[in-house]
Enzyme design. Structure first.
Site, mmCIF file in Angstrom:
data_model
loop_
_atom_site.group_PDB
_atom_site.id
_atom_site.type_symbol
_atom_site.label_atom_id
_atom_site.label_comp_id
_atom_site.label_asym_id
_atom_site.label_seq_id
_atom_site.Cartn_x
_atom_site.Cartn_y
_atom_site.Cartn_z
ATOM 1 N N ARG A 264 0.867 -1.178 0.000
ATOM 2 C CA ARG A 264 0.000 0.000 0.000
ATOM 3 C C ARG A 264 0.906 1.232 0.000
ATOM 4 O O ARG A 264 1.982 1.226 0.638
ATOM 5 C CB ARG A 264 -0.888 0.030 1.252
ATOM 6 C CG ARG A 264 -2.042 -0.957 1.219
ATOM 7 C CD ARG A 264 -3.088 -0.605 0.158
ATOM 8 N NE ARG A 264 -4.189 -1.547 0.083
ATOM 9 C CZ ARG A 264 -4.264 -2.583 -0.757
ATOM 10 N NH1 ARG A 264 -3.270 -2.844 -1.598
ATOM 11 N NH2 ARG A 264 -5.330 -3.357 -0.774
ATOM 12 N N GLU A 293 -3.935 7.532 -5.279
ATOM 13 C CA GLU A 293 -3.911 6.731 -6.515
ATOM 14 C C GLU A 293 -5.024 7.211 -7.423
ATOM 15 O O GLU A 293 -6.157 7.336 -6.949
ATOM 16 C CB GLU A 293 -4.116 5.242 -6.197
ATOM 17 C CG GLU A 293 -2.889 4.606 -5.594
ATOM 18 C CD GLU A 293 -3.160 3.222 -5.016
ATOM 19 O OE1 GLU A 293 -4.315 2.761 -5.101
ATOM 20 O OE2 GLU A 293 -2.242 2.620 -4.464
ATOM 21 N N HIS A 312 -1.754 1.041 -9.458
ATOM 22 C CA HIS A 312 -2.275 -0.048 -8.618
ATOM 23 C C HIS A 312 -3.006 -1.090 -9.482
ATOM 24 O O HIS A 312 -4.237 -1.155 -9.486
ATOM 25 C CB HIS A 312 -3.203 0.504 -7.537
ATOM 26 C CG HIS A 312 -3.420 -0.487 -6.420
ATOM 27 N ND1 HIS A 312 -3.845 -0.122 -5.175
ATOM 28 C CD2 HIS A 312 -3.268 -1.841 -6.371
ATOM 29 C CE1 HIS A 312 -3.954 -1.190 -4.406
ATOM 30 N NE2 HIS A 312 -3.603 -2.256 -5.122
HETATM 31 O O1 LIG Z 1 -5.541 -7.530 -3.422
HETATM 32 C C1 LIG Z 1 -5.227 -6.384 -3.104
HETATM 33 O O2 LIG Z 1 -5.655 -5.845 -2.077
HETATM 34 C C2 LIG Z 1 -4.319 -5.612 -3.942
HETATM 35 O O3 LIG Z 1 -4.144 -4.447 -3.714
HETATM 36 C C3 LIG Z 1 -3.581 -6.279 -5.044
HETATM 37 O O4 LIG Z 1 -2.731 -5.390 -5.705
#
Ligand SMILES: O=C(O)C(=O)CO
Length: 347
Positions: A264, A293, A312
């Site tokens: 994250r 993001e 992301h």
């Molecule tokens: O599965 C998740 O929470 C993700 O952020 C994968 O990138």
């Protein structure tokens, strides 16, 4: 004329109630991003519509009075929708908040549970795709894939700049911070590249991790940071991991090292990262996650060479997204029917 107008109005009312009846035959879910114009999950709607009527968030906002008491589940992907007290209070029959993806740091689980609403996620199914994006970022950064592509496409001269020289991945040392399921998948892939693998984790994993993938445990993160050529961050975001990698940590890393973050954005102090890159305390950064993001186009990180930023997309493949949506449907059906929920996340 008057009769005809009355007939038309009656007809319109009948049509609207017929539509509403049809819409309400299946349980309703409120979906964010899915139904939005261009929403990436739009192609998976048929899989959901076998069981549910999808109410896109935009439609819900326009006609709350029609839908509020019909909605039984909320489908969310990331933090696009704030599941707060207001929203929860407005959905009296909500039974589940169904998250696509494994990370649920954007959800206030105790608050949601206090409304008698379950929270689910999709672990396991995201592991391979997320590990692949970590490897892709490491390889792309090390071998300057983005620069090479830009050179091929946009070059003004045919001279190959010295800055196009990358760094070896094979035989280099990879430090994995967070040896959960995804960390383990990364270690397995890194083994294929003959990398030396270090890991730092809350708990040591001698059986499954160290013996299976030849990873060496570093009790202190400092040791891992000092020894690694590539540092890959794979931890969950929690109060303990918030800005886990900051100025102090960058100062411990090798000047030729690369930071890869697939966890994250908030696990890394972005201002400290900008400074570390500008001062050449580290060689490069490759990020799937940032805050916010996507990153604003004028963000200083995007002006620094040797930085790759993705919006992301760790799980964004057709196959993984399909399985993820199917799993969300399974979780939602279980929550609505009072069955055993495969992926319930408890506070
Ligand atoms: O599965 C998740 O929470 C993700 O952020 C994968 O990138």
């Amino acid at each position: 004329m008057l009769h005809m107008t009355i007939r038309l109005i009656r007809g319109a009312f009948r049509l609207r109630s017929t539509i509403t009846q049809v819409v309400m035959e299946k349980p309703c879910i409120l979906a964010t991003t899915l139904g939005a114009p261009g929403g990436i999950y739009k192609c998976f709607e048929p899989c959901i519509e076998k069981h549910f009527t999808i109410i896109p968030y935009e439609r819900f906002v326009q006609r709350k009075e029609d839908f509020a008491d019909k909605i039984q589940a909320l489908f969310v992907w990331g933090a696009a929708l704030k599941v707060d007290q207001n929203l929860l209070q407005s959905l009296p029959n909500l039974k589940a908040v169904v998250n696509g993806g494994v990370g649920v740091d954007h959800l206030d689980i105790p608050l949601i549970n206090s409304f008698g609403v379950k929270v689910t996620n999709t672990p396991h199914v995201v592991d391979n795709a997320t590990a692949d994006i970590g490897m892709s970022l490491m390889l792309a950064s090390a071998r300057k894939i983005v620069e090479g592509h830009n050179f091929s496409k946009f070059r003004e001269s045919d001279d190959f700049p010295e800055s196009s020289l990358g760094t070896d991945v094979s035989g280099a040392t990879l430090g994995i911070i967070g040896m959960g399921r995804i960390g383990y998948k990364i270690a397995k892939r890194a083994q294929g590249f003959e990398m030396k693998i270090l890991y730092h984790n809350r708990n040591r994993r001698p059986e499954s991790e160290e013996r299976a993938v030849g990873a060496t445990y570093c009790a202190s993160m400092k040791e891992l940071l000092q020894r690694s050529d590539f540092v890959m961050v794979v931890v969950n975001l929690s109060p303990q991991t918030h800005k886990l990698i900051g100025a102090k940590e960058f100062a411990m890393m090798k000047p030729n090292s690369t930071l890869i973050n697939i966890s994250r954005g908030l696990v890394v102090d972005q201002d400290a990262l900008v400074e570390a890159l500008q001062k050449k305390m580290i060689r490069a950064a490759a990020l799937d996650v940032t805050y916010p993001e996507p990153l604003p186009r004028d963000h200083p990180l995007l002006a620094i060479p040797n930085v790759i930023v993705l919006p992301h997309v760790g799980t964004h493949t057709m196959e993984t997204s399909q399985i993820m949506v199917e799993r969300m449907v399974t979780n939602a059906l279980a929550a609505l029917t009072g069955g055993q929920i495969p992926d319930e996340v408890k506070a």
